[in-house]
Scaffold this active site. Structure first.
Site, PDB file in Angstrom:
ATOM      1  N   LYS A  10      -2.988  13.269  79.571  1.00 46.62           N
ATOM      2  CA  LYS A  10      -3.861  12.379  78.786  1.00 46.62           C
ATOM      3  C   LYS A  10      -3.905  11.005  79.441  1.00 46.62           C
ATOM      4  O   LYS A  10      -4.978  10.425  79.654  1.00 46.62           O
ATOM      5  CB  LYS A  10      -3.309  12.251  77.367  1.00 46.62           C
ATOM      6  N   ASN A  11      -2.742  10.473  79.811  1.00 45.88           N
ATOM      7  CA  ASN A  11      -2.689   9.097  80.305  1.00 45.88           C
ATOM      8  C   ASN A  11      -3.130   8.947  81.750  1.00 45.88           C
ATOM      9  O   ASN A  11      -3.193   7.826  82.262  1.00 45.88           O
ATOM     10  CB  ASN A  11      -1.287   8.516  80.100  1.00 45.88           C
TER      11      ASN A  11
ATOM     12  N   CYS B 254      -0.617  -1.568  66.531  1.00 38.78           N
ATOM     13  CA  CYS B 254      -0.605  -0.144  66.218  1.00 38.78           C
ATOM     14  C   CYS B 254       0.802   0.145  65.705  1.00 38.78           C
ATOM     15  O   CYS B 254       1.635  -0.741  65.647  1.00 38.78           O
ATOM     16  CB  CYS B 254      -0.938   0.693  67.452  1.00 38.78           C
TER      17      CYS B 254
ATOM     18  N   ARG C 266      -3.807  13.871  69.143  1.00 37.02           N
ATOM     19  CA  ARG C 266      -4.256  12.855  70.112  1.00 37.02           C
ATOM     20  C   ARG C 266      -3.739  13.188  71.511  1.00 37.02           C
ATOM     21  O   ARG C 266      -4.378  12.873  72.498  1.00 37.02           O
ATOM     22  CB  ARG C 266      -3.734  11.462  69.730  1.00 37.02           C
TER      23      ARG C 266
HETATM   24  C1  EPZ Z   1       0.665   2.970  78.349  1.00 41.26           C
HETATM   25  O1  EPZ Z   1       0.301   2.112  77.285  1.00 41.26           O
HETATM   26  C2  EPZ Z   1       0.599   4.376  77.781  1.00 41.26           C
HETATM   27  N1  EPZ Z   1      -0.775   4.646  77.357  1.00 41.26           N
HETATM   28  C3  EPZ Z   1       1.564   4.489  76.600  1.00 41.26           C
HETATM   29  O2  EPZ Z   1       1.524   5.841  76.163  1.00 41.26           O
HETATM   30  C4  EPZ Z   1       2.969   4.167  77.086  1.00 41.26           C
HETATM   31  O3  EPZ Z   1       3.858   4.202  75.978  1.00 41.26           O
HETATM   32  C5  EPZ Z   1       2.990   2.768  77.722  1.00 41.26           C
HETATM   33  O4  EPZ Z   1       2.007   2.705  78.784  1.00 41.26           O
HETATM   34  C6  EPZ Z   1       4.344   2.422  78.318  1.00 41.26           C
HETATM   35  O5  EPZ Z   1       4.689   3.377  79.294  1.00 41.26           O
HETATM   36  C7  EPZ Z   1      -1.703   4.951  78.299  1.00 41.26           C
HETATM   37  O6  EPZ Z   1      -1.419   5.013  79.490  1.00 41.26           O
HETATM   38  C8  EPZ Z   1      -3.084   5.249  77.793  1.00 41.26           C
HETATM   39  P1  EPZ Z   1       1.916  -1.262  78.457  1.00 41.26           P
HETATM   40  P2  EPZ Z   1      -0.013   0.566  77.576  1.00 41.26           P
HETATM   41  O7  EPZ Z   1       0.775  -2.170  78.698  1.00 41.26           O
HETATM   42  O8  EPZ Z   1      -0.550   0.399  78.943  1.00 41.26           O
HETATM   43  C9  EPZ Z   1       3.486  -5.253  76.434  1.00 41.26           C
HETATM   44  C10 EPZ Z   1       1.363   7.553  74.615  1.00 41.26           C
HETATM   45  O9  EPZ Z   1       2.231   7.930  73.838  1.00 41.26           O
HETATM   46  N2  EPZ Z   1       2.217  -5.825  76.918  1.00 41.26           N
HETATM   47  O10 EPZ Z   1       2.615  -0.658  79.636  1.00 41.26           O
HETATM   48  O11 EPZ Z   1      -0.800   0.066  76.424  1.00 41.26           O
HETATM   49  C11 EPZ Z   1       3.262  -4.193  75.374  1.00 41.26           C
HETATM   50  O12 EPZ Z   1       3.189  -4.814  74.108  1.00 41.26           O
HETATM   51  C12 EPZ Z   1       1.089   6.098  74.816  1.00 41.26           C
HETATM   52  O13 EPZ Z   1       0.675   8.343  75.340  1.00 41.26           O
HETATM   53  C13 EPZ Z   1       1.965  -7.176  76.690  1.00 41.26           C
HETATM   54  O14 EPZ Z   1       2.775  -7.881  76.103  1.00 41.26           O
HETATM   55  O15 EPZ Z   1       1.438  -0.071  77.530  1.00 41.26           O
HETATM   56  C14 EPZ Z   1       4.474  -3.316  75.524  1.00 41.26           C
HETATM   57  O16 EPZ Z   1       5.545  -3.884  74.789  1.00 41.26           O
HETATM   58  C15 EPZ Z   1       1.780   5.269  73.768  1.00 41.26           C
HETATM   59  N3  EPZ Z   1       0.801  -7.702  77.122  1.00 41.26           N
HETATM   60  C16 EPZ Z   1       4.791  -3.373  77.023  1.00 41.26           C
HETATM   61  O17 EPZ Z   1       4.112  -4.539  77.508  1.00 41.26           O
HETATM   62  C17 EPZ Z   1      -0.141  -6.963  77.788  1.00 41.26           C
HETATM   63  O18 EPZ Z   1      -1.186  -7.514  78.186  1.00 41.26           O
HETATM   64  C18 EPZ Z   1       4.294  -2.175  77.815  1.00 41.26           C
HETATM   65  O19 EPZ Z   1       2.927  -1.994  77.486  1.00 41.26           O
HETATM   66  C19 EPZ Z   1       0.131  -5.592  78.001  1.00 41.26           C
HETATM   67  C20 EPZ Z   1       1.315  -5.052  77.571  1.00 41.26           C
END
Ligand code: EPZ
Length: 416
Positions: free
Chosen positions: A22-23, A115, A395
């Site tokens: 998915k990702n 979320c 999902r």
């Molecule tokens: C990706 O989400 C994945 N989704 C998530 O999978 C996964 O849990 C996550 O990476 C971490 O590995 C997809 O790839 C579609 P991040 P993403 O930006 O990119 C903070 C699943 O179960 N952050 O790596 O949204 C954020 O709050 C999903 O398939 C900021 O603060 O996650 C988090 O604490 C859930 N500011 C951390 O960084 C930003 O601009 C990591 O988030 C971006 C992120």
């Protein structure tokens, strides 16, 4: 809303075919905006989130079709907007921001909002875009972004962000000059996106390391690529074998993407034999309690934390699980306790004391991986468990109840 009714206590035996990731699919679909024409993706999973991204791209003017292959034709994009009603159901919609700006220099994208697992802002995405010359304005819950031609920039993330890395890699592909992403995400899904962008004509190096360099080009062209296997789905089925005391063969997976997970599961007492594109897993004796700390790839993934916790509820001692990526990714703990688990929370730390057995009860899914964790708990629990609100599961897991039933699970889907 649907629910799953599961009778636990049956060791799973047989073979499971792992679906496309998915990702990896979601950023590939967004990348289709970078070049007019027909993009083709093999092995794209049939999931709720993929349908949501199709809806968003269709809203923008793309033509999408998903049979054996996923086709996306972006020849007639007419709307440069990702509306709230779509973005609120899937944060990954923000992945259209970078490609829209790269190709059209304009975008109106709803802020994702929080979320279940945390605030999850997109400040790092916007910081990078602003360094590339994008003017960003926040208005009524939307990001209004515009630019002349994007220009290459040196961007350093103070926190690893997977979709942030992907968004900026796509924006930089058509920018004027060279962009460097430092402290970039190293996930296999980031590498898969870079491979597709190169196939489209982009100049990218360093993907898979924490420094990615992109030299912008004038134009890209559509292509065709096979989606990599879903490493989190595979990890989930490894746990399913362990928690039920069974033995499974996972086909069409990529063992090298799961090294940190395999190490931890072996320490917990599972025997795992990787082959070329499959994994043999069986549980040989009592489950050992081991500690886990989630971190960015290649360390133990946050997306496997809930599933691993369900296994540790039956460990022989105490397991300390620290969630370092998201501030609120323990929504599954209260539900696991309803199945008889002994877990104490302290901020980002969960202390899991192994119990002899879990017992079935009605539980409620709160997010994607929490629902997988509850299904795993239910497969081990004595008696009947009902997992409610499994639209969360749909999902990210393709036909989970069918794949589990095919290896002996007593599981059926019912209307709630
Ligand atoms: C990706 O989400 C994945 N989704 C998530 O999978 C996964 O849990 C996550 O990476 C971490 O590995 C997809 O790839 C579609 P991040 P993403 O930006 O990119 C903070 C699943 O179960 N952050 O790596 O949204 C954020 O709050 C999903 O398939 C900021 O603060 O996650 C988090 O604490 C859930 N500011 C951390 O960084 C930003 O601009 C990591 O988030 C971006 C992120």
């Amino acid at each position: 809303m649907d629910k799953l009714v599961i009778e636990g206590g049956i060791p799973l035996e047989g073979e499971v075919t792992i679906s496309g990731a998915k990702n990896a699919t979601l950023p590939l679909m967004a990348a289709a905006l970078l070049a007019a024409g027909k993009h083709t993706f093999e092995n794209a999973p049939k999931l709720r989130d993929i349908r949501t991204m199709q809806k968003l791209l269709t809203h923008m003017g793309a033509a999408c079709e998903h049979n054996d292959l996923l086709h996306i034709d972006t020849s007639d994009i007419h709307t440069l907007e990702a509306p709230y009603d779509l973005v609120k159901t899937m944060r990954a919609s923000v992945l259209v921001l970078g490609p829209m700006l790269a190709r059209y220099q304009r975008a109106r994208v709803s802020l994702p909002g929080g979320c279940a697992i945390g605030a999850r802002p997109i400040d790092l995405h916007l910081m990078g875009l602003e360094r590339m010359g994008v003017e960003v304005e926040l208005q009524h819950g939307y990001v209004l972004a515009r630019a002349n031609r994007l220009k290459g920039a040196s961007i350093s993330f103070d926190q690893v962000t997977v979709t942030g890395t992907e968004n900026l890699m796509m924006a930089a592909a058509l920018a004027d000059g060279i962009t460097t992403l430092k402290n970039a995400a190293r996930e296999p899904e980031v590498v898969a996106l870079a491979e597709y962008l190169r196939l489209m004509g982009a100049r990218i190096e360093g993907d898979g390391t924490d420094v990615i360099t992109i030299e912008g080009v004038e134009e890209l062209s559509p292509g065709r690529i096979r989606v990599i296997p879903d490493r989190i789905e595979a990890g989930t089925y490894l746990v399913a074998a362990g928690i039920t005391g069974g033995r499974l063969k996972l086909n069409a997976c990529q063992p090298t993407h799961l090294e940190a997970v395999i190490r931890k599961l072996e320490a917990a007492g599972l025997s795992i034999t990787p082959e070329q594109d499959s994994l043999l897993v069986s549980s040989n004796g009592p489950l050992q309690s081991v500690d886990v700390k989630t971190s960015p790839y290649p360390a133990f993934p946050t997306d496997m934390q809930a599933q691993f916790m369900s296994l540790m509820t039956l460990g022989n001692g105490v397991s300390v699980i620290i969630e370092q990526i998201f501030e609120n990714r323990f929504m599954h703990v209260l539900e696991l306790k309803r199945l008889g688990a002994d877990i104490e929370l302290d901020g980002r730390t969960a202390v899991v004391r192994g119990v002899k057995k879990l017992s079935g009860a009605p539980v409620m899914a709160t997010d994607l991986r929490a629902s997988a964790c509850l299904v795993l708990g239910a497969l081990a629990a004595e008696g009947i468990t009902e997992v409610n609100r499994i639209y969360h599961l749909d999902r990210g897991y393709e036909a989970m109840e069918k794949k589990l039933a095919a290896v002996g699970a007593r599981i059926r889907r019912e209307k709630e």
